[in-house]
Write an enzyme that holds these catalytic residues in place. Structure first.
Site, PDB file in Angstrom:
ATOM      1  N   ASP A  69       0.823  -1.213   0.000  1.00 48.94           N
ATOM      2  CA  ASP A  69       0.000   0.000   0.000  1.00 48.94           C
ATOM      3  C   ASP A  69       0.855   1.260   0.000  1.00 48.94           C
ATOM      4  O   ASP A  69       2.083   1.199   0.139  1.00 48.94           O
ATOM      5  CB  ASP A  69      -0.967  -0.007   1.199  1.00 48.94           C
ATOM      6  N   ASN A 138      -7.493  -2.483  14.306  1.00 46.19           N
ATOM      7  CA  ASN A 138      -8.888  -2.705  13.899  1.00 46.19           C
ATOM      8  C   ASN A 138      -9.028  -3.938  12.993  1.00 46.19           C
ATOM      9  O   ASN A 138     -10.076  -4.147  12.401  1.00 46.19           O
ATOM     10  CB  ASN A 138      -9.441  -1.459  13.188  1.00 46.19           C
ATOM     11  N   HIS A 140      -7.262  -4.538  10.224  1.00 44.77           N
ATOM     12  CA  HIS A 140      -6.998  -4.356   8.789  1.00 44.77           C
ATOM     13  C   HIS A 140      -5.750  -5.110   8.345  1.00 44.77           C
ATOM     14  O   HIS A 140      -4.843  -5.365   9.138  1.00 44.77           O
ATOM     15  CB  HIS A 140      -6.945  -2.870   8.395  1.00 44.77           C
ATOM     16  N   GLU A 145      -9.683  -1.662   5.333  1.00 35.32           N
ATOM     17  CA  GLU A 145     -10.294  -1.362   6.619  1.00 35.32           C
ATOM     18  C   GLU A 145     -11.548  -2.219   6.829  1.00 35.32           C
ATOM     19  O   GLU A 145     -12.066  -2.814   5.869  1.00 35.32           O
ATOM     20  CB  GLU A 145     -10.664   0.128   6.665  1.00 35.32           C
TER      21      GLU A 145
HETATM   22  P1  PGA Z   1       2.031  -1.624  12.869  1.00 28.74           P
HETATM   23  O1  PGA Z   1       0.878  -1.517  11.793  1.00 28.74           O
HETATM   24  O2  PGA Z   1       2.888  -2.746  12.451  1.00 28.74           O
HETATM   25  O3  PGA Z   1       2.749  -0.308  12.805  1.00 28.74           O
HETATM   26  O4  PGA Z   1       1.372  -1.858  14.197  1.00 28.74           O
HETATM   27  C1  PGA Z   1       0.296  -2.698  11.323  1.00 28.74           C
HETATM   28  C2  PGA Z   1      -0.762  -2.355  10.337  1.00 28.74           C
HETATM   29  O5  PGA Z   1      -1.394  -1.310  10.483  1.00 28.74           O
HETATM   30  O6  PGA Z   1      -0.977  -3.146   9.398  1.00 28.74           O
END
Ligand code: PGA
Length: 256
Positions: A69, A138, A140, A145
């Protein structure tokens, strides 16, 4: 439940375990294609992959990589653009050939066309051999999302308020966090031959629990991984602590 779950003591061990697994899979392919994730979770994995490369246990000379992404609208060279993060944390540390490292273009004049081109580039490479994933608080995966369809493809998407809040620490203020992104879809991610999801820390425990122990539901995008036959979750004890040990025991394997 198809998903293998490996539980280790801390984030460093998550990185070592995941990197060893990933390196073993990459080593099986003459020109491996690695799917890479940004965020803090995979950093220990990249560090250990870099160590494996330096010690001669991983040859990346023919490895290509595709990022999941990118934010829409950050200036080229912005330190928090995922292009910059990937250059810093993955391409440089693993000494990948930069011409083989691909990140979606969040500044294309025609973003929809750029999304189609990205899908075509993944396809024409032969597809992702091993996809590294983090998981959002959350649930994702990539920037898909809650509510995202499991058959979604690479597209422009809105970031949720919770994700913008989680990522605000990387920007001067919340209002500087982009509101849109380009992300591979869940359907795109599920086409990877193998998937290794890494998570550490208490903040991920609820999302991990839902991903593994609730019926697949778009409310938790990572629960879509239950529909894939070769997924391993590598967790530390904090991220795993809400998992039902009775459910966990039969899922645990040393590798696959
Ligand atoms: P993080 O993010 O590794 O910084 O916790 C994970 C994500 O949002 O996919």
């Amino acid at each position: 439940m198809n998903i293998s779950v490996l539980v280790t003591g801390n984030a460093l061990q998550v990185g070592e375990t995941a990197a060893n697994l990933i390196a073993a899979h990459l080593g099986l392919r003459p020109s491996p294609i690695l799917g890479i994730a940004t965020g803090s979770s995979p950093l220990t994995t990249y560090a250990h992959l870099a160590q494996l490369r330096r010690s001669g246990h991983l040859d990346v000379s023919r490895t290509s990589a595709f990022a999941l992404d990118e934010y829409v609208g950050l200036a080229a060279g912005h330190r928090q653009s995922y292009r910059s993060v990937v250059d810093r944390e993955v391409t440089t540390r693993l000494a990948l050939d930069p011409t083989r490292v691909f990140v979606p273009d969040g500044n294309a004049d025609n973003l929809d066309a750029a999304c189609l081109d990205y899908e075509a580039a993944i396809r024409s490479s032969g597809g992702i051999d091993v996809q590294i994933l983090g998981i959002g608080t959350n649930g994702h995966i990539g920037f898909n999302e809650p509510g995202t369809a499991f058959n979604s493809r690479t597209r422009v998407a809105e970031l949720s308020a919770s994700t913008r809040g989680d990522n605000a620490c990387y920007f001067p203020s919340l209002s500087d966090v982009p509101t849109r992104c380009v992300t591979q879809g869940i359907g795109t991610i599920l086409e990877a031959r193998r998937i290794v999801l890494v998570a550490s820390g208490e903040a991920k425990a609820r999302a991990v629990e839902q991903a593994l122990q609730s019926a697949p539901d778009t409310a938790c995008p990572a629960s879509a991984l239950q529909g894939h036959s070769r997924v391993t979750f590598v967790l530390d004890t904090a991220a795993a602590h809400l998992l039902n040990p009775a459910t966990l025991a039969p899922m645990q394997h040393s590798s696959r």
